[in-house]
Scaffold this active site. Structure first.
Site, mmCIF file in Angstrom:
data_model
loop_
_atom_site.group_PDB
_atom_site.id
_atom_site.type_symbol
_atom_site.label_atom_id
_atom_site.label_comp_id
_atom_site.label_asym_id
_atom_site.label_seq_id
_atom_site.Cartn_x
_atom_site.Cartn_y
_atom_site.Cartn_z
ATOM 1 N N GLN A 89 0.792 -1.220 0.000
ATOM 2 C CA GLN A 89 0.000 0.000 0.000
ATOM 3 C C GLN A 89 0.829 1.277 0.000
ATOM 4 O O GLN A 89 0.353 2.323 -0.455
ATOM 5 C CB GLN A 89 -0.944 0.012 1.200
ATOM 6 C CG GLN A 89 -0.269 0.063 2.546
ATOM 7 C CD GLN A 89 -1.279 0.099 3.692
ATOM 8 O OE1 GLN A 89 -2.491 0.216 3.468
ATOM 9 N NE2 GLN A 89 -0.786 0.004 4.909
ATOM 10 N N TYR A 134 23.649 -1.135 19.589
ATOM 11 C CA TYR A 134 24.571 -1.832 18.706
ATOM 12 C C TYR A 134 24.817 -0.968 17.482
ATOM 13 O O TYR A 134 24.195 0.088 17.305
ATOM 14 C CB TYR A 134 24.056 -3.223 18.313
ATOM 15 C CG TYR A 134 22.642 -3.302 17.783
ATOM 16 C CD1 TYR A 134 22.348 -3.026 16.445
ATOM 17 C CD2 TYR A 134 21.588 -3.681 18.619
ATOM 18 C CE1 TYR A 134 21.059 -3.135 15.952
ATOM 19 C CE2 TYR A 134 20.294 -3.791 18.132
ATOM 20 C CZ TYR A 134 20.035 -3.506 16.792
ATOM 21 O OH TYR A 134 18.762 -3.610 16.310
#
Length: 402
Positions: free
Chosen positions: A31, A213
């Protein structure tokens, strides 16, 4: 045979590549107007990398990702290290594939690029699916303009708020966990000496925790911070909060956390809801995968990876079983128990990470510290063998089509 896949995120793109791998025609109905650079870091453990390797996109994923040297548990305020376990090359030697961190947009780009090369035109943007239908010969997705797209099966890969699942099973009533998650990505060069180490760090605190991280070869720092609060309950990946709100939630924490929040340009937040495992993913020629089938709390970092496993197992089941109904039953049977186990493990970690009392901290983090000193890597590996050592591609790969 043709699969109509509703949703062009990680689960949908991966499923399309897997179906093509086994000789199917595919069409994805997405979409959004374009695949935007939205999202944050995700973790791809060895069980997910095994699938990406069979799809021949693991090299590109590794080139745009980051391989952490270790995983660490640390105290959120002091930064004191509770436990460190080596990762890096050791995990690849142990389980046959690396553990990587990658920006969600980079993984989507790698998958979409591979799909465009192998199945030009298979991805249709700005295509809104309102419902699905089927008969004994075919299945179809109905679009908002009244037209239909036909195929042999409909794959609902349309995420947490899946329209395919709602039609199949009705409206859901997820449980708010009392947790809100913040996410932010910042160039490492803006963080100076407070940049995260080249490891996956889990920072633990009273009623909250954070995960840091590195991404894109170590040039970006990623943070996900989860805090217990009930004054905001919007489940959206694109909802923004403010820098001041995020910093207030982690006031007094280690400079690695506070500097990252201070330097972030955008602070996205989403409320975390829990769901029980579904008893049905299949309705005739329609089937659910990924978050549409088994939404997961983020505390095992397995949401994307389990969707990746889903796509391969589904495509392989349909290729190996001539009977469609039997193939879809097999897919549900083998995937439901596994994903339910991951959901349960994530729920357990949610409680583990947020110890509030001195007794709770001592009883939880003390054994972790002792295990890190005495048990060694073998104990760490044994706890994760069921998850990271599970290879859905074993003894059943197919040659790449085209």
């Amino acid at each position: 045979m043709k699969a109509i896949i509703v949703g062009g995120g990680i689960g949908g793109l991966n499923a399309a590549l897997c179906f093509h791998q086994f000789g199917w025609e595919v069409e994805i109905l997405e979409q959004a107007a374009q695949l935007e650079d939205i999202g944050a870091g995700i973790q791809i453990s060895p069980n997910g990398m095994q699938v990406l390797r069979v799809l021949d996109i693991d090299g590109q994923v590794a080139a745009t990702g980051f391989c952490p040297r270790a995983t660490q548990f640390r105290m959120g305020q002091s930064g004191r290290v509770i436990m460190t376990q080596n990762m890096g090359q050791r995990l690849e030697e142990k389980w046959g594939a690396p553990y990587l961190h990658i920006h969600r947009a980079d993984l989507v780009s790698a998958m979409a690029g591979a799909l465009d090369e192998r199945c030009p035109g298979a991805l249709r943007m700005e295509t809104i699916v309102t419902d699905y239908g089927q008969d004994s010969e075919t299945a179809w997705a109905t679009l908002d303009d009244g037209t239909t797209v036909e195929g042999d099966i409909i794959v609902g890969a349309d995420g947490i708020k899946s329209a395919i699942r709602t039609q199949m099973l009705g409206s859901e009533k997820p449980r708010f966990t009392g947790n809100v998650a913040w996410r932010a990505v910042v160039p490492v060069e803006k963080l100076g000496r407070n940049a995260p180490l080249p490891v996956a760090s889990i920072w633990l605190g009273e009623g909250k925790h954070a995960v840091t991280y590195l991404l894109r070869g170590g040039t970006l720092a990623n943070l996900v911070g989860v805090v217990e609060r009930d004054d905001w309950q919007q489940e959206s990946w694109t909802e923004k909060g403010t820098r001041e709100q995020a910093m207030a939630d982690f006031a007094g924490w280690h400079p690695t956390i506070t500097t990252l929040l201070e330097q972030a340009e955008h602070h996205y937040r989403w409320a975390l809801f829990d769901r029980d495992p579904l008893d049905q993913w299949v309705d005739g020629r329609a089937v659910l995968i990924g978050d549409a089938a088994h939404p997961m709390l983020p505390f095992m970092a397995q949401g994307a990876v389990q969707a990746i496993e889903d796509g391969y197992v589904l495509a392989r089941s349909l290729a190996e079983h001539g009977d469609r109904d039997r193939a879809l039953r097999h897919f549900f049977d083998v995937r439901r128990d596994r994903t339910a186990a991951v959901q349960k493990a994530a729920r357990r970690n949610m409680r583990l990470f947020h110890q509030r009392t001195p007794g709770g901290k001592l009883g939880t983090y003390g054994p972790m510290w002792l295990a890190g000193k005495t048990a060694g890597q073998e104990a760490f590996d044994a706890q994760l063998e069921w998850l990271y050592g599970h290879d859905v591609t074993a003894n059943g790969t197919a040659p790449l089509q085209g």
